[in-house]
Write an enzyme that holds these catalytic residues in place. Structure first.
Site, PDB file in Angstrom:
ATOM      1  N   SER A  92       0.870  -1.177   0.000  1.00  0.00           N
ATOM      2  CA  SER A  92       0.000   0.000   0.000  1.00  0.00           C
ATOM      3  C   SER A  92       0.907   1.227   0.000  1.00  0.00           C
ATOM      4  CB  SER A  92      -0.873   0.005   1.268  1.00  0.00           C
ATOM      5  OG  SER A  92      -1.433   1.286   1.515  1.00  0.00           O
ATOM      6  N   TYR A 105      -2.401  -1.247  10.427  1.00  0.00           N
ATOM      7  CA  TYR A 105      -2.362  -1.413   8.968  1.00  0.00           C
ATOM      8  C   TYR A 105      -1.024  -0.931   8.410  1.00  0.00           C
ATOM      9  CZ  TYR A 105      -3.852  -1.010   4.072  1.00  0.00           C
ATOM     10  OH  TYR A 105      -3.960  -1.131   2.710  1.00  0.00           O
TER      11      TYR A 105
END
Length: 214
Positions: A92, A105
């Site tokens: 990401s 995350y």
């Protein structure tokens, strides 16, 4: 001397390919000539739908529930085959940049990014390249834009001006999976429409401190 990637068996296993980016990757690789193993965690119907699209592209497909213990075995089989290969991790933009309220995350994606580099060092001699692809905002269920044409969604803070399409992430994966990418390893390819470039500009133009609330 490192071992070349020879034989080039066009077989790919795509984790989480029952929807979103994983589904797009499976279909794009099939269109590039790969037989595809489609995996899922809980959405068997979604995985079967992806498999139908892979087969429609003229490639073989097997569907299985994802068991993380299968992944080390798959890597060992790749090594034992002695013909090299490709490992492509999906991280990401938060592999590279923090986000308030997303500590777990960001830590997971950052950790996967560094693991990618370690694996690239360790597996290069066997002809196995390891790279990461780091998406920004992509029009999927995760971002609340599933089944939305990203060209119809305005994102003034992104240089390209819109979210990305899952196919645009899949295109980078397909490039890295091909034989022409044999000299690329340990890299992280950001697919974000220029989002990460906006740090100073975005910071100086925020109208309030609401970003602190996540």
């Amino acid at each position: 001397m490192t071992q070349p990637y020879t034989g080039y068996d066009r077989v790919a296993v795509v984790t989480g390919s029952d929807s979103g980016i994983g589904e797009a990757i499976a279909i794009t690789l099939a269109e590039a000539g790969f037989d595809v193993g489609v995996t899922y965690r809980s959405d068997r119907a979604g995985a079967e739908s992806t498999a139908e699209k892979v087969r429609a592209a003229g490639r073989r497909c097997d569907v299985r529930a994802l068991d993380l213990t299968d992944l080390p075995r798959a890597a060992r089989r790749m090594l034992a085959a002695g013909r090299g290969g490709r490992i492509i991790n999906i991280t990401s933009v938060h592999e590279h940049a923090p986000r308030v309220g997303s500590g777990a995350y960001c830590a997971a994606k950052g950790g996967l990014g560094l693991l990618t580099k370690v694996m690239a060092q360790e597996l290069a001699a066997a002809g196995i390249t390891v790279n990461a692809v780091a998406p920004g905002e992509i029009a999927t269920a995760m971002t609340g834009n599933e089944d939305v044409d990203p060209h119809t969604v305005a994102r003034p803070g992104i240089p390209v001006g819109r979210p990305g399409h899952a196919d645009e992430v899949a295109a980078v994966v397909a490039m890295l999976a091909g034989p022409a990418a044999a000299y690329v390893t340990g890299a992280s390819y950001v697919v974000d429409g220029g989002m990460l470039l906006m740090g100073p500009q975005a910071g100086s133009h925020l109208p309030s401190g609401e970003w602190r609330d996540g």
